[in-house]
Design an enzyme around this catalytic site. Structure first.
Site, PDB file in Angstrom:
ATOM      1  N   ASP A   1      91.576  45.520  41.012  1.00 27.79           N
ATOM      2  CA  ASP A   1      91.266  46.788  41.902  1.00 27.79           C
ATOM      3  C   ASP A   1      91.195  46.573  43.182  1.00 27.79           C
ATOM      4  O   ASP A   1      90.256  47.104  44.085  1.00 27.79           O
ATOM      5  CB  ASP A   1      89.778  47.530  41.212  1.00 27.79           C
ATOM      6  CG  ASP A   1      88.797  46.358  41.170  1.00 27.79           C
ATOM      7  OD1 ASP A   1      87.642  46.768  40.795  1.00 27.79           O
ATOM      8  OD2 ASP A   1      89.330  45.101  41.327  1.00 27.79           O
ATOM      9  N   THR A   2      92.309  46.084  43.873  1.00 29.77           N
ATOM     10  CA  THR A   2      92.422  45.829  45.393  1.00 29.77           C
ATOM     11  C   THR A   2      92.798  47.134  45.766  1.00 29.77           C
ATOM     12  O   THR A   2      93.292  47.902  45.171  1.00 29.77           O
ATOM     13  CB  THR A   2      93.757  45.135  45.465  1.00 29.77           C
ATOM     14  OG1 THR A   2      93.575  43.631  44.978  1.00 29.77           O
ATOM     15  CG2 THR A   2      93.900  45.026  47.097  1.00 29.77           C
TER      16      THR A   2
END
Length: 425
Positions: A239-240
């Protein structure tokens, strides 16, 4: 086989002038000339456009509201900057600060912990006008890594240091932290950056690894450890965050920030800090008819080995943006020879491209920018938000792979189009 999710209908009511389709080459080729002639002209009207993502991975329905909310806030923060006259690079940094501050994202506050139980973050930013880039890798004790990356970019634009030294554009570890503090960016203890969720995830992951080591030895132990790592660092954890922006003058910028994979080795640096891998931004020029901005998310090692951000930016110079991104994701990522040994190729990307729109203008004093925006991912889902100054509030969407397709082997692609208008005085 590609699992394709197209949203031609979903985006039709996004913005005014959505009926405009692909721009013709003559319009795009006039971009750089129009930019030069408009340098000293004062403009009034639309502030620009912003597209953000909260990561490619898996977004549960129970947390969908939180992911969408943080994307809305990030869009609004960037738009406030644009309406106030800020450049694209300043607006994209503002969006990233909002995304980093959310405890629901793996960037800044609430980032994944590494094997040693510490937080090390990566971030980078690129300005399409100057083509300057700034990045930090494995930095600890800084609440907003993107601010350090942005400061590196702005300092580099000032020129050489004393004695003719070249200013740095990419710093890592303790050196990055000390440079940030010396340039007025306040430190933040790592324990204050951890959240209940990130701490509980670390405890759970550590327990699984210890159990696997006790149960198996030799070859089986190595195999089990590898499988455990793959499960913990699968599509659910990637979840960058990132954003792409175009401002009123048509300048583009891109940024990305990440806490990295859960239980990563200390010192590991992912794609979020690497040049051409985490983000890319490039204004139109004689060689490139379109301005493009790109931000990526996913398994850093996969994105680094394919330099996906730069590859997709180059692909966006083709006439059909949707088809170009589809082919780039398939040929340069999923089927890349550099990832031939990988069973699942995990990643996601947001793309913005634009050009001057000279047709159908009622007056010479009215200028338009045609903006096409797309996102694509091979992970189970990807959360995005987007907004133009014509919108009263940001729109959000959680894109998911088509039913029955396999993450890492299939892809989804969606997007929309809008036209921004401004009055030149």
């Amino acid at each position: 086989m590609i699992g394709l999710s197209s949203c031609a209908g979903v985006m039709e009511d996004l913005m005014n002038f959505a009926e405009e389709q692909q721009p013709s080459s003559p319009l795009a080729n006039s971009w750089s000339k129009k930019q030069e002639s408009n340098k000293n002209q004062k403009k009034k009207g639309v502030g620009g456009f912003v597209l953000v993502h909260a990561g490619a991975g898996y977004h549960s329905e129970s947390k969908a509201k939180e992911y969408k909310h943080v994307c809305k806030r990030a869009c609004q923060r960037a738009m406030d900057q644009l309406k106030a006259g800020a450049l694209a690079v300043e607006a994209v940094a503002a969006a990233l600060v909002e995304l980093e501050d959310s405890p629901f994202t793996n960037a800044g506050m609430g980032s994944n912990l590494n094997l040693s139980g510490e937080i090390e973050c990566d971030a980078s930013i690129m300005d399409g006008k100057s083509l300057h880039y700034g990045a930090v890798g494995a930095i600890s004790g800084i609440k907003n890594p993107i601010l350090v990356a942005n400061r590196l970019l702005s300092e580099a634009q000032k020129g050489k240091l004393s004695a003719g030294r070249i200013p740095p554009c990419f710093l890592v570890g303790r050196g990055a932290h000390d440079w940030a503090v010396s340039h007025g960016i306040p430190p933040c203890p790592s324990d204050k950056m951890a959240t209940k969720f990130s701490l509980s995830a670390y405890t759970r992951n550590k327990r699984k690894m210890e159990l696997a080591e006790k149960m198996d030895t030799g070859h089986n132990q190595t195999k089990k450890r590898r499988q455990s790592s793959e499960n913990e660092n699968g599509s659910g954890c990637l979840d960058t965050v990132g954003a792409v922006v175009v401002d009123l003058d048509g300048n583009v910028a891109a940024a990305v920030s990440s806490g990295g994979l859960a239980m990563k080795h200390p010192g590991r640096i992912g794609q979020a800090a690497h040049y051409g891998c985490g983000c890319w931004a490039e204004n139109a020029c004689n060689m490139n008819p379109y301005s493009t901005a790109v931000s990526t998310s996913g398994c850093g090692e996969h994105l680094i080995r394919t330099m996906l951000a730069r590859e997709c930016s180059a692909a966006m110079q083709s006439e059909d943006a949707h088809q170009a991104l589809l082919e780039a994701m398939q040929n340069k990522f999923i089927s890349s020879p550099f990832l031939a040994t990988e069973d699942r190729v995990l990643g996601g990307i947001i793309v913005l491209r634009c050009c001057r729109c000279l047709e159908a203008q009622p007056s010479k004093n009215i200028q338009g920018i045609l903006v096409e925006f797309l996102w694509s991912h091979t992970t189970e889902s990807m959360c995005v938000g987007y907004m133009s100054a014509q919108d009263s509030k940001a729109k959000t969407h959680i894109s998911r792979l088509p039913s029955g397709t396999i993450p890492g082997q299939s892809l989804a692609i969606e997007g929309g189009v809008c036209r921004l208008m401004s009055v030149v005085e």
